[in-house]
Design a protein around this motif. Structure first.
Motif, mmCIF file in Angstrom:
data_model
loop_
_atom_site.group_PDB
_atom_site.id
_atom_site.type_symbol
_atom_site.label_atom_id
_atom_site.label_comp_id
_atom_site.label_asym_id
_atom_site.label_seq_id
_atom_site.Cartn_x
_atom_site.Cartn_y
_atom_site.Cartn_z
ATOM 1 N N ARG A 138 0.835 -1.207 0.000
ATOM 2 C CA ARG A 138 0.000 0.000 0.000
ATOM 3 C C ARG A 138 0.866 1.252 0.000
ATOM 4 O O ARG A 138 0.596 2.210 -0.748
ATOM 5 C CB ARG A 138 -0.913 -0.008 1.224
ATOM 6 N N TYR B 200 -7.663 -6.611 -5.895
ATOM 7 C CA TYR B 200 -7.282 -7.645 -4.926
ATOM 8 C C TYR B 200 -8.220 -8.835 -5.036
ATOM 9 O O TYR B 200 -9.445 -8.668 -5.026
ATOM 10 C CB TYR B 200 -7.330 -7.076 -3.501
ATOM 11 N N GLU C 188 -8.116 -6.635 2.823
ATOM 12 C CA GLU C 188 -9.008 -5.716 2.118
ATOM 13 C C GLU C 188 -9.005 -4.346 2.799
ATOM 14 O O GLU C 188 -8.914 -3.305 2.134
ATOM 15 C CB GLU C 188 -10.434 -6.264 2.090
ATOM 16 N N SER C 189 -9.120 -4.355 4.129
ATOM 17 C CA SER C 189 -9.153 -3.093 4.881
ATOM 18 C C SER C 189 -7.838 -2.331 4.768
ATOM 19 O O SER C 189 -7.823 -1.100 4.649
ATOM 20 C CB SER C 189 -9.462 -3.366 6.353
ATOM 21 N N GLU D 275 -7.655 -0.822 1.310
ATOM 22 C CA GLU D 275 -8.679 0.202 1.127
ATOM 23 C C GLU D 275 -8.188 1.571 1.584
ATOM 24 O O GLU D 275 -8.664 2.609 1.096
ATOM 25 C CB GLU D 275 -9.945 -0.189 1.896
ATOM 26 N N ASP E 240 -7.662 3.668 -6.197
ATOM 27 C CA ASP E 240 -8.988 3.049 -6.239
ATOM 28 C C ASP E 240 -8.829 1.547 -6.129
ATOM 29 O O ASP E 240 -8.136 0.919 -6.945
ATOM 30 C CB ASP E 240 -9.704 3.402 -7.548
ATOM 31 N N LEU E 241 -9.470 0.957 -5.130
ATOM 32 C CA LEU E 241 -9.374 -0.489 -4.897
ATOM 33 C C LEU E 241 -10.626 -1.194 -5.418
ATOM 34 O O LEU E 241 -11.749 -0.739 -5.175
ATOM 35 C CB LEU E 241 -9.217 -0.774 -3.401
ATOM 36 N N THR E 242 -10.407 -2.298 -6.114
ATOM 37 C CA THR E 242 -11.490 -3.196 -6.491
ATOM 38 C C THR E 242 -11.194 -4.551 -5.877
ATOM 39 O O THR E 242 -10.091 -5.084 -6.044
ATOM 40 C CB THR E 242 -11.606 -3.338 -8.019
ATOM 41 N N VAL E 243 -12.165 -5.105 -5.167
ATOM 42 C CA VAL E 243 -12.002 -6.409 -4.521
ATOM 43 C C VAL E 243 -12.905 -7.420 -5.218
ATOM 44 O O VAL E 243 -14.109 -7.186 -5.376
ATOM 45 C CB VAL E 243 -12.362 -6.338 -3.024
ATOM 46 N N GLY F 36 -13.484 1.055 -6.427
ATOM 47 C CA GLY F 36 -13.996 1.190 -5.069
ATOM 48 C C GLY F 36 -15.031 0.151 -4.691
ATOM 49 O O GLY F 36 -15.606 0.218 -3.599
ATOM 50 N N ILE G 13 -16.703 -3.902 -4.178
ATOM 51 C CA ILE G 13 -16.439 -5.268 -3.722
ATOM 52 C C ILE G 13 -17.432 -6.172 -4.425
ATOM 53 O O ILE G 13 -18.645 -5.962 -4.345
ATOM 54 C CB ILE G 13 -16.587 -5.392 -2.199
#
Length: 294
Positions: free
Chosen positions: A90, A103, A125-126, A129, A134-137, A197, A199
Motif C-alpha cells: 500500500r 485484490y 481488504e481493509s 482500502e 482506487d481499490l477493487t475487490v 472502489g 467489492i
C-alpha cells in the motif's frame, strides 16, 4: 497500460500475466521466484520479497494498475505476514501514484464466525482500502483448475477414499469458479470504471456443496464415492485428517479446509456478472478441463 502483478508466479498469477500480456498491456511480473519462472516474451520480470523492503524499491514506479494476489498460507503466522506485506505494498503503490489496485479475496458468506484464513483476507481488504488508489475487490470461493490447492484436495480425496467419513460441513453450500472465468473477470474490471472502489463476488452460474463437488469430480474420473457425513469431526480435527488424504502441503490445506464451514456463495447484490458480463463456464466443464490439464 502498464500493469503490475504481485504474486505473478502463483496459480492465478501466471494465467493472469499471460492474459494481460495477450491483451496488449505492458506487464510487470513480481514474485520471489520471478527470475526462475517462464513468462511470455515482453513481460518485465521483477524479483523481490515484500518481507525485504530493500528488494522492492521502485516496484510500483510508472505502474498504472496493479493486481495484488499475495496469500501467505504456508506460514504459521500467515495473518501477520499478510498484514505486513499489504501495508508495505500500500505504501509503495500510494507513493508511486498507482491509479488502481485489484485484490483477489475470498467469499465468506454472512461474515460471522470467520475462519482465520477468511478473516485475514478481510483484514488485507481493509489495509488496501486505506491506500491512495482506487481499490477493487473480487471475492471467490474454490477456484477450479489444474494447480489450484483447493481443487487438488477435492481431486486427491476422490482418488484415495472410495468411502469417505467426512465432516458434516461437507454439505456446506459453495459456488466454485473455473480458473478461466476468474481470469476473465480480473481482466474485465480494468475496462469497467464503475468497479472502482467496489467489492464483488465471482462464481459459476450454479450453487454446489462440497459433497456434490466431490461426487462430480469422481464421476468425471469414472469413479464412484460413498460419502458419510458425521457430526463429530470439527474443521480443526478434519484438517489433521487431511494429512492422510492429500498431497497438498498441510500448512496450505489446513486453513483452506477450516474455511469450509462458511457458506461461500455469490451474493446477488455483489455479483460481478451483472457489471462485467462474461460467458460463464459451468462447474461441470471447469472440472473436466482441470482434470484434463492436471
Amino acid at each position: 497500460m502498464r500493469i503490475l502483478i504481485v504474486g505473478a508466479t502463483g496459480f492465478v498469477g501466471t494465467r493472469l500475466t499471460e492474459a494481460l500480456h495477450a491483451a496488449g498491456h505492458d506487464v510487470v511480473a513480481f514474485s520471489r521466484s520471478a527470475s526462475r519462472s517462464t513468462f511470455p516474451d515482453g513481460v518485465e520480470v521483477f524479483e523481490g520479497d515484500l518481507g525485504d523492503p530493500m528488494s522492492v524499491a521502485g516496484l510500483c514506479e510508472d505502474v498504472d494498475a496493479a493486481y495484488y494476489l499475495i496469500h501467505s498460507l504456508t506460514a504459521k503466522n500467515f495473518a501477520e505476514l499478510d498484514r505486513t506485506y499489504a501495508r508495505r505494498f500500500r505504501k509503495l503503490a500510494s507513493a508511486a501514484g498507482v491509479d488502481r489496485v485489484v485484490y483477489l479475496s475470498g467469499i465468506s458468506g454472512d461474515e460471522r464466525n470467520l475462519s482465520p484464513h477468511l478473516a485475514s483476507r478481510r483484514e488485507v481488504e481493509s489495509v488496501l482500502e486505506a491506500g491512495d488508489f482506487d481499490l477493487t475487490v473480487l471475492r471467490a470461493a474454490i477456484i477450479i483448475g489444474a494447480g489450484s490447492a483447493s481443487f487438488r484436495i477435492v481431486d486427491d480425496l476422490t482418488d484415495r477414499l472410495p468411502v469417505m467419513t467426512v465432516p458434516k460441513w461437507v454439505r456446506t453450500p459453495c459456488q466454485p469458479i473455473g480458473i478461466a472465468d476468474a481470469v476473465a473477470y480480473l481482466v474485465g474490471v480494468l475496462d469497467a470504471d464503475e468497479t472502482r472502489g467496489g467489492i464483488y463476488d465471482i462464481g459459476a452460474p450454479t450453487v454446489w456443496s462440497y459433497e456434490s463437488l466431490l461426487k462430480l469430480t469422481a464421476e468425471r474420473k469414472g469413479k464412484r464415492v460413498l460419502i458419510v457425513p458425521v457430526p463429530v469431526m470439527s474443521p480443526a480435527l478434519s484438517s489433521h485428517w487431511l494429512r492422510l488424504t492429500t498431497d497438498v502441503q498441510y500448512a496450505i490445506a489446513r486453513p483452506l479446509v477450516e474455511s469450509m464451514r462458511n457458506p461461500v456463495t455469490v451474493d446477488a447484490d455483489r455479483d460481478l456478472q451483472s457489471v462485467v458480463p462474461i460467458e460463464q463456464t459451468s462447474v461441470e466443464t471447469a472440472v473436466r478441463d482441470a482434470l484434463a490439464d492436471g
